[in-house]
Design a protein around this motif. Structure first.
Motif, PDB file in Angstrom:
ATOM      1  N   GLN A 261      -4.017  84.048  73.113  1.00 37.68           N
ATOM      2  CA  GLN A 261      -3.153  82.936  73.474  1.00 37.68           C
ATOM      3  C   GLN A 261      -2.270  82.598  72.276  1.00 37.68           C
ATOM      4  OE1 GLN A 261      -2.943  81.482  76.526  1.00 37.68           O
ATOM      5  NE2 GLN A 261      -4.291  83.108  77.175  1.00 37.68           N
ATOM      6  N   PRO A 262      -1.088  82.070  72.514  1.00 40.18           N
ATOM      7  CA  PRO A 262      -0.164  81.807  71.424  1.00 40.18           C
ATOM      8  C   PRO A 262      -0.567  80.598  70.607  1.00 40.18           C
ATOM      9  CG  PRO A 262       0.749  81.025  73.471  1.00 40.18           C
ATOM     10  CD  PRO A 262      -0.531  81.718  73.821  1.00 40.18           C
ATOM     11  N   ALA A 263      -0.314  80.664  69.308  1.00 39.86           N
ATOM     12  CA  ALA A 263      -0.596  79.537  68.446  1.00 39.86           C
ATOM     13  C   ALA A 263       0.681  78.941  67.891  1.00 39.86           C
ATOM     14  CB  ALA A 263      -1.500  79.971  67.293  1.00 39.86           C
ATOM     15  N   GLY A 264       1.742  79.713  67.805  1.00 40.12           N
ATOM     16  CA  GLY A 264       2.969  79.257  67.183  1.00 40.12           C
ATOM     17  C   GLY A 264       4.086  79.091  68.190  1.00 40.12           C
ATOM     18  N   PRO A 265       5.271  78.761  67.693  1.00 37.48           N
ATOM     19  CA  PRO A 265       6.400  78.516  68.586  1.00 37.48           C
ATOM     20  C   PRO A 265       6.893  79.792  69.248  1.00 37.48           C
ATOM     21  CG  PRO A 265       7.116  78.498  66.316  1.00 37.48           C
ATOM     22  CD  PRO A 265       5.629  78.596  66.288  1.00 37.48           C
ATOM     23  N   ALA A 266       7.562  79.634  70.390  1.00 36.58           N
ATOM     24  CA  ALA A 266       8.120  80.762  71.117  1.00 36.58           C
ATOM     25  C   ALA A 266       9.539  80.429  71.528  1.00 36.58           C
ATOM     26  CB  ALA A 266       7.271  81.073  72.355  1.00 36.58           C
ATOM     27  N   THR A 267      10.393  81.441  71.580  1.00 39.74           N
ATOM     28  CA  THR A 267      11.724  81.275  72.150  1.00 39.74           C
ATOM     29  C   THR A 267      11.830  82.166  73.367  1.00 39.74           C
ATOM     30  OG1 THR A 267      12.658  83.033  70.771  1.00 39.74           O
ATOM     31  CG2 THR A 267      12.750  80.781  69.898  1.00 39.74           C
ATOM     32  N   ALA A 268      12.628  81.739  74.330  1.00 38.28           N
ATOM     33  CA  ALA A 268      12.699  82.488  75.576  1.00 38.28           C
ATOM     34  C   ALA A 268      14.086  82.394  76.178  1.00 38.28           C
ATOM     35  CB  ALA A 268      11.668  81.967  76.578  1.00 38.28           C
ATOM     36  N   ALA A 269      14.454  83.437  76.911  1.00 40.26           N
ATOM     37  CA  ALA A 269      15.632  83.420  77.765  1.00 40.26           C
ATOM     38  C   ALA A 269      15.152  83.204  79.193  1.00 40.26           C
ATOM     39  CB  ALA A 269      16.389  84.744  77.647  1.00 40.26           C
ATOM     40  N   LEU A 270      15.843  82.358  79.928  1.00 37.67           N
ATOM     41  CA  LEU A 270      15.410  81.981  81.265  1.00 37.67           C
ATOM     42  C   LEU A 270      16.392  82.513  82.300  1.00 37.67           C
ATOM     43  CD1 LEU A 270      13.389  80.227  82.964  1.00 37.67           C
ATOM     44  CD2 LEU A 270      15.030  78.358  82.716  1.00 37.67           C
ATOM     45  N   TYR A 271      15.855  83.202  83.317  1.00 35.33           N
ATOM     46  CA  TYR A 271      16.662  83.664  84.448  1.00 35.33           C
ATOM     47  C   TYR A 271      16.216  82.911  85.694  1.00 35.33           C
ATOM     48  CZ  TYR A 271      18.368  86.582  88.271  1.00 35.33           C
ATOM     49  OH  TYR A 271      18.969  87.014  89.425  1.00 35.33           O
TER      50      TYR A 271
ATOM     51  N   ALA B  65      14.970  70.116  83.917  1.00 42.49           N
ATOM     52  CA  ALA B  65      13.548  70.458  83.974  1.00 42.49           C
ATOM     53  C   ALA B  65      13.147  71.333  82.791  1.00 42.49           C
ATOM     54  CB  ALA B  65      13.241  71.172  85.290  1.00 42.49           C
ATOM     55  N   ALA B  66      13.999  72.304  82.455  1.00 41.75           N
ATOM     56  CA  ALA B  66      13.712  73.159  81.307  1.00 41.75           C
ATOM     57  C   ALA B  66      13.686  72.337  80.025  1.00 41.75           C
ATOM     58  CB  ALA B  66      14.760  74.268  81.214  1.00 41.75           C
ATOM     59  N   ALA B  67      14.621  71.400  79.902  1.00 41.75           N
ATOM     60  CA  ALA B  67      14.702  70.593  78.689  1.00 41.75           C
ATOM     61  C   ALA B  67      13.525  69.639  78.542  1.00 41.75           C
ATOM     62  CB  ALA B  67      16.012  69.809  78.681  1.00 41.75           C
ATOM     63  N   GLU B  68      12.884  69.296  79.637  1.00 43.97           N
ATOM     64  CA  GLU B  68      11.710  68.424  79.570  1.00 43.97           C
ATOM     65  C   GLU B  68      10.503  69.139  78.978  1.00 43.97           C
ATOM     66  OE1 GLU B  68      10.949  66.903  83.437  1.00 43.97           O
ATOM     67  OE2 GLU B  68      12.779  65.700  83.535  1.00 43.97           O
ATOM     68  N   VAL B  69      10.442  70.462  79.161  1.00 42.36           N
ATOM     69  CA  VAL B  69       9.289  71.239  78.720  1.00 42.36           C
ATOM     70  C   VAL B  69       9.547  71.902  77.368  1.00 42.36           C
ATOM     71  CG1 VAL B  69       7.771  73.185  79.281  1.00 42.36           C
ATOM     72  CG2 VAL B  69       8.559  71.647  81.085  1.00 42.36           C
ATOM     73  N   ALA B  70      10.762  72.370  77.155  1.00 46.46           N
ATOM     74  CA  ALA B  70      11.098  73.093  75.934  1.00 46.46           C
ATOM     75  C   ALA B  70      12.433  72.588  75.403  1.00 46.46           C
ATOM     76  CB  ALA B  70      11.165  74.597  76.206  1.00 46.46           C
ATOM     77  N   HIS B  71      12.703  72.917  74.163  1.00 44.65           N
ATOM     78  CA  HIS B  71      13.977  72.538  73.563  1.00 44.65           C
ATOM     79  C   HIS B  71      15.087  73.419  74.124  1.00 44.65           C
ATOM     80  CE1 HIS B  71      16.989  71.298  70.752  1.00 44.65           C
ATOM     81  NE2 HIS B  71      17.049  72.468  70.151  1.00 44.65           N
ATOM     82  N   LEU B  72      16.119  72.806  74.680  1.00 47.05           N
ATOM     83  CA  LEU B  72      17.290  73.520  75.168  1.00 47.05           C
ATOM     84  C   LEU B  72      18.465  73.081  74.298  1.00 47.05           C
ATOM     85  CD1 LEU B  72      18.538  75.435  77.267  1.00 47.05           C
ATOM     86  CD2 LEU B  72      18.922  73.452  78.742  1.00 47.05           C
TER      87      LEU B  72
ATOM     88  N   THR C 181      16.649  79.870  74.624  1.00 44.09           N
ATOM     89  CA  THR C 181      17.856  80.304  73.920  1.00 44.09           C
ATOM     90  C   THR C 181      19.053  80.452  74.849  1.00 44.09           C
ATOM     91  OG1 THR C 181      17.193  82.615  74.203  1.00 44.09           O
ATOM     92  CG2 THR C 181      16.526  81.515  72.165  1.00 44.09           C
ATOM     93  N   SER C 182      18.822  80.818  76.109  1.00 41.17           N
ATOM     94  CA  SER C 182      19.919  80.991  77.064  1.00 41.17           C
ATOM     95  C   SER C 182      19.356  80.925  78.472  1.00 41.17           C
ATOM     96  CB  SER C 182      20.653  82.316  76.842  1.00 41.17           C
ATOM     97  OG  SER C 182      19.763  83.403  76.943  1.00 41.17           O
ATOM     98  N   VAL C 183      20.224  80.554  79.420  1.00 39.63           N
ATOM     99  CA  VAL C 183      19.836  80.446  80.828  1.00 39.63           C
ATOM    100  C   VAL C 183      20.872  81.193  81.651  1.00 39.63           C
ATOM    101  CG1 VAL C 183      19.312  78.877  82.737  1.00 39.63           C
ATOM    102  CG2 VAL C 183      18.862  78.152  80.371  1.00 39.63           C
ATOM    103  N   PHE C 184      20.394  81.954  82.620  1.00 34.25           N
ATOM    104  CA  PHE C 184      21.292  82.714  83.495  1.00 34.25           C
ATOM    105  C   PHE C 184      20.911  82.423  84.944  1.00 34.25           C
ATOM    106  CE2 PHE C 184      23.085  86.183  85.827  1.00 34.25           C
ATOM    107  CZ  PHE C 184      24.202  86.596  85.110  1.00 34.25           C
ATOM    108  N   PHE C 185      21.861  81.885  85.716  1.00 35.49           N
ATOM    109  CA  PHE C 185      21.670  81.658  87.143  1.00 35.49           C
ATOM    110  C   PHE C 185      22.282  82.836  87.895  1.00 35.49           C
ATOM    111  CE2 PHE C 185      21.461  77.416  85.358  1.00 35.49           C
ATOM    112  CZ  PHE C 185      20.446  76.801  86.092  1.00 35.49           C
ATOM    113  N   GLY C 186      21.401  83.669  88.496  1.00 32.66           N
ATOM    114  CA  GLY C 186      21.859  84.850  89.217  1.00 32.66           C
ATOM    115  C   GLY C 186      21.501  84.764  90.684  1.00 32.66           C
TER     116      GLY C 186
END
Length: 453
Positions: free
Chosen positions: A36-46, A118-125, A95-100
């Motif tokens: 399981q993760p212990a540190g921060p994570a960055t993600a791209a959201l589709y 919703a994304a900003a409520e859970v993670a930094h956007l 880091t980025s969001v793509f609506f496809g």
């Protein structure tokens, strides 16, 4: 009504650890087995909007044409899915969001805003994060585009596909060339420097001259980004059936190659830089999450997995023995997504573990699509035991491809040459086979060493 085929996909990089962040998982959200993760994570959201007004003759994506869409239910599903996936991925920053899609420009702007909130409520956007929306010219009038901009969209990917009315009819598009031009002009006013045009080449019966005219028209119309896609005749589409029955001619391979190569030369002369197999940009308009993400996603931080009809994925640091990722495939069943959202869960149908050589194959396949290739730093991030030189520098398929001038390996990266990039699909099988052999050899050596100790 039923909510069909909805999904949000997540791609992230995170350090390996043993702790679990507190407060990010409820009893209804299953934990992942293993580390399981212990540190921060960055993600791209589709985020996938699966609805269209009509079926285009060439399209095989996960989409539905329905009489009416219950957008409140759709919005609830997308919001829940977005938050659940970010929590399951232990993501700290998007880091980025793509609506496809589908056709996400058919969504109401406040639905797009709700997903971003919703994304900003859970993670930094971050305020400057790239937020791209795919749009069809037929649903990209100035009023709607203004609404999307107010909702948080800052980049538009317009599915023009062609600027020839006969070709648009062949493709089954609902817009005309004139409507496409009007949509592009409106988009450029609202998203200056951040409006991308999609074009399709290799249509049945398309000539070199017709493609040249299309490309010339697009250059005069476009902003600073073009995405060129060779038509794939997908089984089950109307266009493929017409070609299979002989109603339409199948484009010869030699012509397809000529169309692609001529487009590269034309765009290079016009100041466009090819930064990916299908994507061309001038100035600084490269996309951090370019349009083909729904097929083969990539981000600046890590190579990623994708499994139809959806696969949010997380990727940790470490070598082959510690490199693992979970892909989640979502159901396209008619009411599963709606039930899952109502239960505050998610629409994950199955989870797929990718590790070891499987991860390196993805690093290779996705990295070679780009102009920078697979860098030594990125490869070492996932493979500290098997270097690029060990995998591809020894005599074998990769050496032969280098001698032919299609591949280049140096102290910085392994990448396709300009001559090799159009042949990538043909080169990959041999490279993947060589990687598998070298991986197995390293595994055997390590196994023997452990046994002797």
């Amino acid at each position: 009504m039923a909510v069909r085929g909805l999904r949000a996909g997540l791609w992230a990089v995170r350090p390996r650890g043993t702790g679990c962040a507190a407060g990010l998982r409820s009893d209804s959200e299953p934990s992942e087995p293993g580390p399981q993760p212990a540190g921060p994570a960055t993600a791209a959201l589709y985020v996938h909007w699966p609805y269209c007004r009509k079926h285009c003759s060439y399209c095989s994506f996960n989409k539905y044409v329905v009489p009416a869409v219950d957008e409140a239910a759709v919005r609830a599903c997308l919001v829940r899915e977005t938050q659940t996936l970010l929590r399951l991925g232990h993501v700290r920053s998007v880091t980025s969001v793509f609506f496809g899609g589908g056709t996400p420009s058919l969504a109401a702007p406040h639905t797009i805003a709700a997903v971003l909130e919703a994304a900003a409520e859970v993670a930094h956007l971050p305020a400057g994060a790239e937020v791209t929306l795919e749009a069809n010219p037929g649903s990209a009038d100035p009023t709607r585009l203004s609404g999307f901009k107010a909702a948080g969209v800052n980049r538009l990917s317009l599915g023009v596909q062609s600027l020839d009315d006969a070709e648009l009819r062949l493709l089954g598009r609902e817009h005309t060339a004139a409507e496409a031009r009007a949509a592009v002009e409106a988009a450029r006013k609202l998203f200056p420097g951040r409006t991308s045009l999609d074009l399709i080449f290799g249509l049945p019966g398309q000539s070199r001259e017709a493609w040249a005219r299309n490309l010339e028209a697009a250059q005069g119309l476009c902003d600073d980004h073009l995405a060129l896609y060779q038509l794939t005749l997908e089984r089950g589409t109307a266009l493929e059936a017409q070609v299979r029955r002989g109603v339409l001619p199948e484009p010869p391979e030699e012509l397809l190659a000529d169309l692609y190569l001529s487009a590269r030369a034309t765009l290079a002369a016009a100041g466009f830089h090819q930064y990916e197999v299908s994507n061309f940009a001038r100035k600084v308009s490269t996309s951090t999450l370019c349009p083909q993400v729904r097929r083969s996603p990539s981000s600046p931080t890590t190579p990623l997995s994708y499994r139809a009809p959806a696969a949010p994925t997380t990727s940790p640091t470490g070598g082959p023995s510690s490199s693992w990722a979970w892909g989640r495939g979502h159901t396209a069943a008619s009411c599963r997504g709606e039930r899952a959202a109502a239960c505050a869960r998610h629409a994950c149908r199955r989870r797929i573990l990718t590790r070891g050589c499987g991860r390196l194959q993805e690093v290779l396949a996705l990295g070679l699509r780009t102009d920078e290739g697979v860098t030594q730093q990125r490869w070492g991030f996932f493979s500290p035991r098997l270097s690029l030189e060990d995998a591809f520098g020894a005599p074998g398929e990769a050496r032969e491809l280098q001698e032919r001038g299609w591949l280049r390996l140096n102290g910085r990266a392994l990448r396709c040459t300009p001559a090799g990039l159009p042949l990538l699909d043909s080169l990959l099988p041999a490279l993947l086979c060589q990687l598998r052999r070298r991986w197995n050899a390293v595994e055997e050596e390590d196994g023997g060493g452990r046994a002797s100790r």
